[in-house]
Design a protein around this motif. Structure first.
Motif, PDB file in Angstrom:
ATOM      1  N   THR A   1      28.450  16.433 120.233  1.00 45.20           N
ATOM      2  CA  THR A   1      27.290  16.012 120.834  1.00 45.20           C
ATOM      3  C   THR A   1      26.427  17.198 120.687  1.00 45.20           C
ATOM      4  O   THR A   1      26.749  18.429 120.520  1.00 45.20           O
ATOM      5  CB  THR A   1      27.468  15.676 122.507  1.00 45.20           C
ATOM      6  OG1 THR A   1      25.911  15.296 122.724  1.00 45.20           O
ATOM      7  CG2 THR A   1      28.051  16.604 123.242  1.00 45.20           C
ATOM      8  N   VAL A   2      25.031  16.837 120.589  1.00 43.33           N
ATOM      9  CA  VAL A   2      24.232  17.976 120.636  1.00 43.33           C
ATOM     10  C   VAL A   2      23.103  17.665 121.417  1.00 43.33           C
ATOM     11  O   VAL A   2      22.573  16.440 121.554  1.00 43.33           O
ATOM     12  CB  VAL A   2      23.607  18.117 119.052  1.00 43.33           C
ATOM     13  CG1 VAL A   2      22.468  19.115 118.877  1.00 43.33           C
ATOM     14  CG2 VAL A   2      24.634  18.450 117.783  1.00 43.33           C
ATOM     15  N   ALA A   3      22.694  18.656 122.172  1.00 42.53           N
ATOM     16  CA  ALA A   3      21.516  18.664 123.077  1.00 42.53           C
ATOM     17  C   ALA A   3      20.187  17.951 122.290  1.00 42.53           C
ATOM     18  O   ALA A   3      19.814  18.243 121.175  1.00 42.53           O
ATOM     19  CB  ALA A   3      21.056  19.801 123.888  1.00 42.53           C
ATOM     20  N   PRO A   4      19.562  16.992 123.144  1.00 42.95           N
ATOM     21  CA  PRO A   4      18.484  16.295 122.129  1.00 42.95           C
ATOM     22  C   PRO A   4      17.449  17.209 121.656  1.00 42.95           C
ATOM     23  O   PRO A   4      16.993  17.037 120.387  1.00 42.95           O
ATOM     24  CB  PRO A   4      17.809  15.475 123.340  1.00 42.95           C
ATOM     25  CG  PRO A   4      18.762  15.210 124.307  1.00 42.95           C
ATOM     26  CD  PRO A   4      19.742  16.658 124.311  1.00 42.95           C
ATOM     27  N   GLU A   5      17.162  18.309 122.348  1.00 45.67           N
ATOM     28  CA  GLU A   5      16.069  19.197 121.731  1.00 45.67           C
ATOM     29  C   GLU A   5      16.527  19.883 120.554  1.00 45.67           C
ATOM     30  O   GLU A   5      15.738  20.753 119.681  1.00 45.67           O
ATOM     31  CB  GLU A   5      15.343  20.249 122.757  1.00 45.67           C
ATOM     32  CG  GLU A   5      16.370  21.079 123.398  1.00 45.67           C
ATOM     33  CD  GLU A   5      17.141  20.693 124.817  1.00 45.67           C
ATOM     34  OE1 GLU A   5      17.424  21.370 125.704  1.00 45.67           O
ATOM     35  OE2 GLU A   5      17.219  19.386 124.842  1.00 45.67           O
TER      36      GLU A   5
ATOM     37  N   GLN B   1      22.348  29.667 125.565  1.00 46.07           N
ATOM     38  CA  GLN B   1      22.640  28.179 125.722  1.00 46.07           C
ATOM     39  C   GLN B   1      23.456  27.605 124.715  1.00 46.07           C
ATOM     40  O   GLN B   1      23.403  27.806 123.597  1.00 46.07           O
ATOM     41  CB  GLN B   1      20.961  27.371 125.476  1.00 46.07           C
ATOM     42  CG  GLN B   1      19.891  28.058 126.311  1.00 46.07           C
ATOM     43  CD  GLN B   1      18.582  27.302 126.155  1.00 46.07           C
ATOM     44  OE1 GLN B   1      18.101  27.654 125.044  1.00 46.07           O
ATOM     45  NE2 GLN B   1      18.296  26.596 126.990  1.00 46.07           N
ATOM     46  N   ILE B   2      24.078  26.458 125.133  1.00 46.83           N
ATOM     47  CA  ILE B   2      25.014  25.546 124.448  1.00 46.83           C
ATOM     48  C   ILE B   2      23.971  24.781 123.965  1.00 46.83           C
ATOM     49  O   ILE B   2      23.729  23.824 124.618  1.00 46.83           O
ATOM     50  CB  ILE B   2      26.109  25.082 125.116  1.00 46.83           C
ATOM     51  CG1 ILE B   2      27.001  26.246 126.198  1.00 46.83           C
ATOM     52  CG2 ILE B   2      27.095  24.205 124.301  1.00 46.83           C
ATOM     53  CD1 ILE B   2      27.542  27.200 124.911  1.00 46.83           C
ATOM     54  N   GLU B   3      23.957  24.606 122.553  1.00 46.75           N
ATOM     55  CA  GLU B   3      23.220  23.701 121.966  1.00 46.75           C
ATOM     56  C   GLU B   3      23.882  22.524 121.482  1.00 46.75           C
ATOM     57  O   GLU B   3      23.364  21.332 121.489  1.00 46.75           O
ATOM     58  CB  GLU B   3      22.467  24.168 120.738  1.00 46.75           C
ATOM     59  CG  GLU B   3      21.417  25.419 120.875  1.00 46.75           C
ATOM     60  CD  GLU B   3      20.639  25.612 119.802  1.00 46.75           C
ATOM     61  OE1 GLU B   3      20.872  25.216 118.908  1.00 46.75           O
ATOM     62  OE2 GLU B   3      19.850  26.563 120.045  1.00 46.75           O
ATOM     63  N   GLY B   4      25.228  22.367 121.191  1.00 46.41           N
ATOM     64  CA  GLY B   4      26.044  21.420 120.955  1.00 46.41           C
ATOM     65  C   GLY B   4      27.559  21.557 121.170  1.00 46.41           C
ATOM     66  O   GLY B   4      27.825  22.987 121.261  1.00 46.41           O
ATOM     67  N   TYR B   5      28.331  20.766 121.254  1.00 48.16           N
ATOM     68  CA  TYR B   5      29.795  20.911 121.140  1.00 48.16           C
ATOM     69  C   TYR B   5      30.913  19.917 120.457  1.00 48.16           C
ATOM     70  O   TYR B   5      30.138  18.715 120.371  1.00 48.16           O
ATOM     71  CB  TYR B   5      30.347  21.488 122.577  1.00 48.16           C
ATOM     72  CG  TYR B   5      30.443  20.077 123.438  1.00 48.16           C
ATOM     73  CD1 TYR B   5      31.476  19.345 123.660  1.00 48.16           C
ATOM     74  CD2 TYR B   5      29.254  19.682 124.282  1.00 48.16           C
ATOM     75  CE1 TYR B   5      31.810  18.138 124.370  1.00 48.16           C
ATOM     76  CE2 TYR B   5      29.299  18.647 125.077  1.00 48.16           C
ATOM     77  CZ  TYR B   5      30.333  17.950 125.002  1.00 48.16           C
ATOM     78  OH  TYR B   5      30.708  16.987 126.089  1.00 48.16           O
TER      79      TYR B   5
ATOM     80  N   ARG C   1      18.836  17.609 114.669  1.00 43.02           N
ATOM     81  CA  ARG C   1      18.240  17.416 113.249  1.00 43.02           C
ATOM     82  C   ARG C   1      18.193  19.019 112.730  1.00 43.02           C
ATOM     83  O   ARG C   1      17.509  19.290 111.999  1.00 43.02           O
ATOM     84  CB  ARG C   1      16.801  16.889 113.211  1.00 43.02           C
ATOM     85  CG  ARG C   1      16.753  15.551 113.691  1.00 43.02           C
ATOM     86  CD  ARG C   1      16.331  14.430 112.786  1.00 43.02           C
ATOM     87  NE  ARG C   1      16.119  12.946 113.359  1.00 43.02           N
ATOM     88  CZ  ARG C   1      17.351  12.263 113.488  1.00 43.02           C
ATOM     89  NH1 ARG C   1      18.507  12.632 113.456  1.00 43.02           N
ATOM     90  NH2 ARG C   1      16.917  11.035 113.968  1.00 43.02           N
ATOM     91  N   GLN C   2      18.912  19.974 113.265  1.00 40.94           N
ATOM     92  CA  GLN C   2      19.219  21.104 112.788  1.00 40.94           C
ATOM     93  C   GLN C   2      20.745  21.448 112.029  1.00 40.94           C
ATOM     94  O   GLN C   2      21.027  22.488 111.579  1.00 40.94           O
ATOM     95  CB  GLN C   2      19.127  22.009 113.943  1.00 40.94           C
ATOM     96  CG  GLN C   2      17.831  22.036 114.459  1.00 40.94           C
ATOM     97  CD  GLN C   2      17.858  23.168 115.573  1.00 40.94           C
ATOM     98  OE1 GLN C   2      18.158  24.064 115.622  1.00 40.94           O
ATOM     99  NE2 GLN C   2      16.955  22.681 116.665  1.00 40.94           N
ATOM    100  N   GLY C   3      21.441  20.429 111.954  1.00 39.22           N
ATOM    101  CA  GLY C   3      22.632  20.472 110.814  1.00 39.22           C
ATOM    102  C   GLY C   3      23.704  21.031 111.884  1.00 39.22           C
ATOM    103  O   GLY C   3      24.878  21.256 111.723  1.00 39.22           O
ATOM    104  N   HIS C   4      23.609  20.959 113.373  1.00 38.82           N
ATOM    105  CA  HIS C   4      24.847  21.236 114.216  1.00 38.82           C
ATOM    106  C   HIS C   4      25.875  20.384 114.329  1.00 38.82           C
ATOM    107  O   HIS C   4      27.104  20.914 114.028  1.00 38.82           O
ATOM    108  CB  HIS C   4      24.376  21.254 115.736  1.00 38.82           C
ATOM    109  CG  HIS C   4      23.250  22.436 115.799  1.00 38.82           C
ATOM    110  ND1 HIS C   4      23.055  23.583 115.067  1.00 38.82           N
ATOM    111  CD2 HIS C   4      22.637  22.749 117.082  1.00 38.82           C
ATOM    112  CE1 HIS C   4      22.221  24.287 115.527  1.00 38.82           C
ATOM    113  NE2 HIS C   4      22.034  23.946 116.978  1.00 38.82           N
TER     114      HIS C   4
END
Length: 191
Positions: free
Chosen positions: A94-98, A52-56, A101-104
């Motif tokens: 952008t980072v997926a909402p879920e 899954q792509i969590e952010g980009y 807050r993980q530092g991505h």
């Protein structure tokens, strides 16, 4: 466990979750493909072990298309206050909402800043809606400051803050200013 890697064309089919936030600017496929073609090393994704792509981040390096006055560019003598020297630009982060807050966002931005340092850029900049307080606070924590307020920048006539972070080439910090929130320009002044 996540890994950061260059974005691929096939990732465009997997970024929908990242684009669900109404404050995220999304683009057509051709726009993404142009970035992947022209600046592949500056477009990165964070992918988890399930694919899954969590952010980009979509980013580029650029300078104003017209020559500085006088030429070559020197920040102490350039007479055009809107001239943009060689710099990095965050087009989308952008980072997926879920997965927030993980530092991505910090990881992706730091990778861009390192790449821009290698290319001898003066600074990294980005535009953010003035009402996106969460993003503004996040960017401030990463060392970005407001350079100017662009009145009516977005299609819905919302203003944008042009935020910048100086890089090591800008030893005298000549590409940032105090009280940038109060320095207003028109969208036509931005480029």
């Amino acid at each position: 466990m996540c890994s950061t890697r260059p974005m691929k064309c096939s990732d465009l089919f997997k970024i929908n979750k990242c684009n669900l936030d109404p404050l995220v600017e999304t683009y057509n496929i051709g726009f993404y493909l142009e970035y992947l073609t022209r600046w592949p090393m500056l477009c990165q994704v964070i992918e988890n072990m399930h694919g899954q792509i969590e952010g980009y981040i979509l980013a580029k390096t650029e300078a104003s298309p017209f020559p500085p006055n006088p030429s070559p560019y020197d920040p102490k003598t350039c007479r055009n206050p809107n001239y943009l020297p060689w710099h990095g630009h965050v087009t989308a982060l952008t980072v997926a909402p879920e997965f927030r807050r993980q530092g991505h966002a910090r990881t992706l931005t730091a990778a861009l800043e390192r790449a821009c340092e290698r290319e001898n850029c003066w600074f990294v900049d980005l535009f953010v809606r003035v009402d996106n307080h969460t993003a503004i606070a996040m960017y401030r924590k990463m060392g970005y400051t407001v350079y100017r307020r662009v009145v009516g920048y977005y299609n819905d006539d919302t203003d944008a803050f042009d935020m910048r972070k100086p890089l090591s080439r800008d030893k005298d910090k000549l590409h940032i200013r105090k009280d940038g929130e109060e320095f207003r320009v028109e969208p036509s002044d931005v480029w």
